[in-house]
Every structure is written in C-alpha cells, then in structure tokens.
Design an enzyme around this catalytic site. Structure first.
Site, PDB file in Angstrom:
ATOM      1  N   LYS A  33       0.843  -1.192   0.000  1.00  0.00           N
ATOM      2  CA  LYS A  33       0.000   0.000   0.000  1.00  0.00           C
ATOM      3  C   LYS A  33       0.879   1.243   0.000  1.00  0.00           C
ATOM      4  O   LYS A  33       1.891   1.314   0.715  1.00  0.00           O
ATOM      5  CB  LYS A  33      -0.914   0.002   1.225  1.00  0.00           C
ATOM      6  CG  LYS A  33      -1.939   1.136   1.233  1.00  0.00           C
ATOM      7  CD  LYS A  33      -2.864   1.032   2.449  1.00  0.00           C
ATOM      8  CE  LYS A  33      -3.893   2.154   2.483  1.00  0.00           C
ATOM      9  NZ  LYS A  33      -4.792   2.080   3.655  1.00  0.00           N
TER      10      LYS A  33
ATOM     11  N   SER B 147      -9.684   2.661   2.999  1.00  0.00           N
ATOM     12  CA  SER B 147      -8.840   3.356   2.044  1.00  0.00           C
ATOM     13  C   SER B 147      -7.940   2.442   1.231  1.00  0.00           C
ATOM     14  O   SER B 147      -7.347   2.853   0.236  1.00  0.00           O
ATOM     15  CB  SER B 147      -7.966   4.367   2.783  1.00  0.00           C
ATOM     16  OG  SER B 147      -7.051   3.701   3.662  1.00  0.00           O
TER      17      SER B 147
ATOM     18  N   SER C  14      -9.755   0.201   7.134  1.00  0.00           N
ATOM     19  CA  SER C  14      -9.210   0.309   5.779  1.00  0.00           C
ATOM     20  C   SER C  14      -8.557  -0.951   5.244  1.00  0.00           C
ATOM     21  O   SER C  14      -8.200  -1.018   4.068  1.00  0.00           O
ATOM     22  CB  SER C  14      -8.209   1.463   5.708  1.00  0.00           C
ATOM     23  OG  SER C  14      -8.865   2.697   5.846  1.00  0.00           O
TER      24      SER C  14
END
Length: 505
Positions: free
Chosen positions: A80, A155, A179
């Site tokens: 990420k 997210s 997330s």
C-alpha cells in the site's frame, strides 16, 4: 502455466518455490504479466516496480546455492502506498507527495525484503487513507474486480483489489478505522487489523497515530498468518511498539483449519447493532456463518455494547484532529510539492501548496480537526470524543469477560457503485459502523469472506474481534470457519468471481 501461478495462494506458491517446481522469477513474471493484462481496468497499482525481477532472480540464485531461506522467500507482494519505500515513489495517494522518494523503507517493508518477499509495486488508496471507497485517490479510483462499476472499499482498495484480481498473492495494508477489513469484505478477500502496537508503524505515513495499524491482505487466513509472522514484533523505531513475544499466527490458522479450538468457543453477537443497519443479504450470510460455527460446537452468546452507536461520531472527531496535526508537516518547505504563492511569503507559499496538493476530503478533515482542537472547543469536541472512546473500551472489556471473540458483519453493505456516495460524506462514513470500534479500543480484528449476498450476488464478509494481544485466537477461528465455508462452496469464493475485463479466469 502463468495463469495457474497467479491463482496459487501464497502458501502454495511458497511450497512450489521450495521444491524447485517453480522459480521466483517465473512467479514474479506471471504476476507482472497479470498486472499488465488487467490493471488498466482495475487500477490497483500506482507504481509497478522496475526491480521485481532482479529481486526474484537473486532469491533463485540464493536458493540454488543451498541457502536456507524464510518460508515466503520468492513470493510476490503488493505494498500500500502509505508505506514508504526507497526504490519506488511513496505518495499516500496525494498530489502533494507526487514522485516523492523516501530515504528509508518502512519497517514492515524492510522485514518483508529480509524475508525474501518480492515487492511488485505500490497500490492505490484514498488520499492519506481518508476514505472508504478509494475514490479519493488523487490518481483516480480503483475498481472492484467483481464488478468494475463498483468500489473496492477503502482506504486500501488497491491492495484488496490487487489480491482479488490475482495481481498479487499477498499485500500490505493499513487500517485506521477499517481500511483493511472493509475492502476485504467487498472484494472477497481476507484482511487483518492486528492489536495496536503489534506491527510497527515506522515508515507508515501517519493519518491518526493513535488509530493507525499495519496488517496483511490476502486470499486465505493462512496466508495472512504467514505474512503477519513476517511483519510483526517489536520495533525500537516505533514508540508505541509492543515488546510482547508473539506466537506463530500461521500455526494458529493451520490449527483452526484442522478443526481445533471451536468446540466450546464462545462467540459474542452484539445486541446493540440494529438489524436495519445491514443489507439483508449481508445479515443473512452473517447468520449462516454463525450457524456453521454453532454446528461445530461453538456457543453463540448475546453481548451488550451500548456505546458502539457513538463510535462513528467519536472517531470522526479524533481522526480529523490527529490528521490535522500529522498533516501539518506538508508545508511546502521540507519536502513534497511546492507552489509559489501570489504574495511570495512563506505563508503564501504554504497556503498555495496545500490548496493545490490536498484533495477535497483531506481539506474537509483538516478543517474539522483544526476546529475540534481549537481554543474553546477542545474539551467540547476532542475531549468528549476521547471519553466516548474510553466507554467503548469498557464495553469491550465487559463483553470479553463473557465471550472469547465477538462477531459482526464486517460492513453494512456490499460494494456500492462508484460515485454513489462520493458527495455524501455521512453516508460514506457509515460504512465504518462495525470496524471503527476495534481501532478506538486498540484490539485486533479479522475479516474473512462469508459468501455472496443473496440480494446482489456480491461478496460479503464476517468480522471477528478478540481482546488485545489475542490475535492468534482470530487466526484460529478464522481458519476454522474458512475451511467450513470453502467446503460448503465447493472451492474458494474468488473462483465464483465473474470474468475480469472480458478475460476468462
């Protein structure tokens, strides 16, 4: 052969690498080819590594020379973009960090490299991890591999979509209010938020420091445990890092899959979560999962958590307040974007840079957080939210005195359509109804696929929560339920995913 390689779990691929049946270079190339074939549609990656094949060949050479390598050595990994890396840009999904190259690796990235994992690239995300749909990325939205018109969660939608689309077997994510777990819920993958402090946050671009946690995103509970074993443990660079000695989470997942630990397990169901909050198909899959556990000897116990209904409101005061403080470093002076202001003063440059570099959701939360921390309002807003946080922690303490784990649907609905909630922040924030309490309390949570919702045939997840430091308990329960569900489905849930971009899988 390449198509078969990308469908392997991390554990199965690692076994083939150890046996010499497959090389890391072959596995890495297969995943790079898959990214090239489908990521134009999915947009899971912001940057694909130029060095992945070199790393893979080095692993192959070391293995051929007889070196004893860690279990996951040679397995590809997606990262990420909230985690800084020395060899790839680290943008946190924001224009204000476009092209930024970090002088150091995040601890979890460093540990992954040391374990021989092969970083494939950096995955898309809501800007500075602010969002539940990955539509707030400055570089465009990610799409759900199950339906390209729908969101992949946020997210960390990029990491979840990469794993679901077979672009990577393993990924790293961050979870501040759901997330990791909410994207897992809507993409049919597995996501784990470890106990706060169990995995180092050093090198994770901070959103809300008292809530952020790094964890694994995978297709199976075992893979999550294997990756958690790699990235977990004390880090002196992180002042909040726990010094505990942790058991093997992969071993816990394997024990669960073998059926251990379910008979007599007390599973709490929160009475205070209203049925009306959940899509009927989500609630139905949740109840069916509980029935499977009960059939194997688990006891379903109703527990009270009267302050959960205030969790979202408290969270959206605490998070913006901490984000306002953390994002103050992006000032046009030290690093990142610089836009010359009309007046030429430092204040003008800073204002112009932040206006150009931050997206609307980030600006919204900075304004909210600054207001909540301002003189005369601190106690009324931020202080009150922290008191609610304490009440939620007490709710968990009382519940865990009666049960071993708590189960909830991971999120209220399946994946909604892109654009459906982008202009309605309150509707977007409601997606975090069941995930936020774990972050406020610092306890671990796992989301595993619970099946397809009967009302729209899209993936839905079940979440398990455990007391702080009892992460292994989640892997055992998750591994057990996963084995039951996969058996009932006749194979992995992702085998039921529709063709991606017109390509049969």
């Amino acid at each position: 052969m390449a198509a078969d390689l990308v469908r392997l779990t991390g554990a199965d691929l690692a076994e083939k690498l150890r046996s010499g049946e497959v090389s890391s270079a072959e596995a890495t190339q297969a995943h790079l080819d898959r990214i090239a074939a489908v990521d134009g549609d999915v947009h899971a990656f912001l940057h694909v590594s130029d060095h992945a094949l070199d790393v893979a060949r080095d692993i192959d050479q070391r293995r051929a020379a007889g070196e004893e390598l860690p279990e996951l050595a040679g397995v590809p990994l997606a990262v990420k973009d909230v985690l800084v890396t020395t060899d790839m840009p680290s943008t946190s999904g924001s224009r204000i960090l476009e092209g930024y190259m970090s002088p150091y690796d995040a601890t979890v990235v460093k540990r992954s490299r040391e374990a021989g994992l092969v970083p494939l690239g950096k995955t898309n995300m809501d800007e500075f991890a602010m969002g539940s749909s990955t539509e707030h990325s400055a570089y465009g939205p990610t799409r759900n591999p199950w339906d390209l018109d729908r969101i992949p969660g946020g997210s960390g939608g990029g990491s979840a979509a990469a794993v679901a689309a077979f672009e990577a077997p393993l990924a790293l994510g961050s979870d501040t209010g759901g997330s990791i777990r909410q994207p897992a819920h809507v993409t049919g993958t597995v996501g784990v938020k470890p106990t706060y402090g169990a995995v180092s946050r050093y090198g994770a671009i901070a959103l809300a420091s008292s809530l952020d946690q790094i964890g694994p995103v995978t297709r199976t509970v075992l893979d999550a445990g294997l990756l958690h074993d790699v990235i977990g443990g004390h880090d002196p660079h992180d002042a909040t890092s726990l010094t505990d000695a942790w058991p093997s989470f992969a071993a816990a997942a394997r024990a669960g899959a073998a059926g251990e630990g379910i008979r007599g397990l007390r599973v709490g169901v929160v009475r205070d979560l209203p049925d009306a909050a959940f899509q009927p198909g989500v609630a139905e899959a949740f109840r069916a999962s509980l029935a499977l556990l009960e059939a194997q000897g688990a006891e379903i116990v109703e527990v009270q958590a009267p302050h959960f209904e205030y969790a979202v409101a408290a969270y959206y005061l605490i998070l913006p307040a901490e984000a306002s403080s953390n994002l103050a470093k992006f000032d046009s002076v030290r690093f990142g974007l610089r836009v010359d202001g009309a007046g030429g003063t430092v204040e003008d440059v800073m204002s112009a840079t932040r206006d150009a570099g931050f997206g609307p959701e980030v600006k919204r939360r900075i304004i909210l957080g600054t207001y909540a921390l301002s003189a005369g309002y601190y106690d009324a807003y931020y202080g009150s939210a922290q008191k609610v946080r304490t009440l939620i922690q007490r709710d968990f303490d009382e519940a865990f005195a009666a049960v071993d784990v708590i189960a909830t649907p991971t999120a209220p609905t399946t994946a909604f359509r892109l654009g459906e909630k982008i202009d309605d922040p309150l509707a977007m924030y409601a997606n975090d109804l069941t995930t936020i309490p774990a972050n406020l309390a610092g306890i671990p949570g796992i989301s595993i696929p619970a099946g397809l919702a009967s009302d729209d045939n899209l993936p839905t997840g079940i979440q398990f929560l455990a007391p702080a430091r009892q992460d292994a308990r989640l892997y055992q329960v998750g591994g057990a339920l996963e084995a039951m569900l996969v058996d009932s489905w006749g194979g992995p849930l992702l085998d039921k995913a529709p063709a991606l971009g017109g390509e049969a899988r």
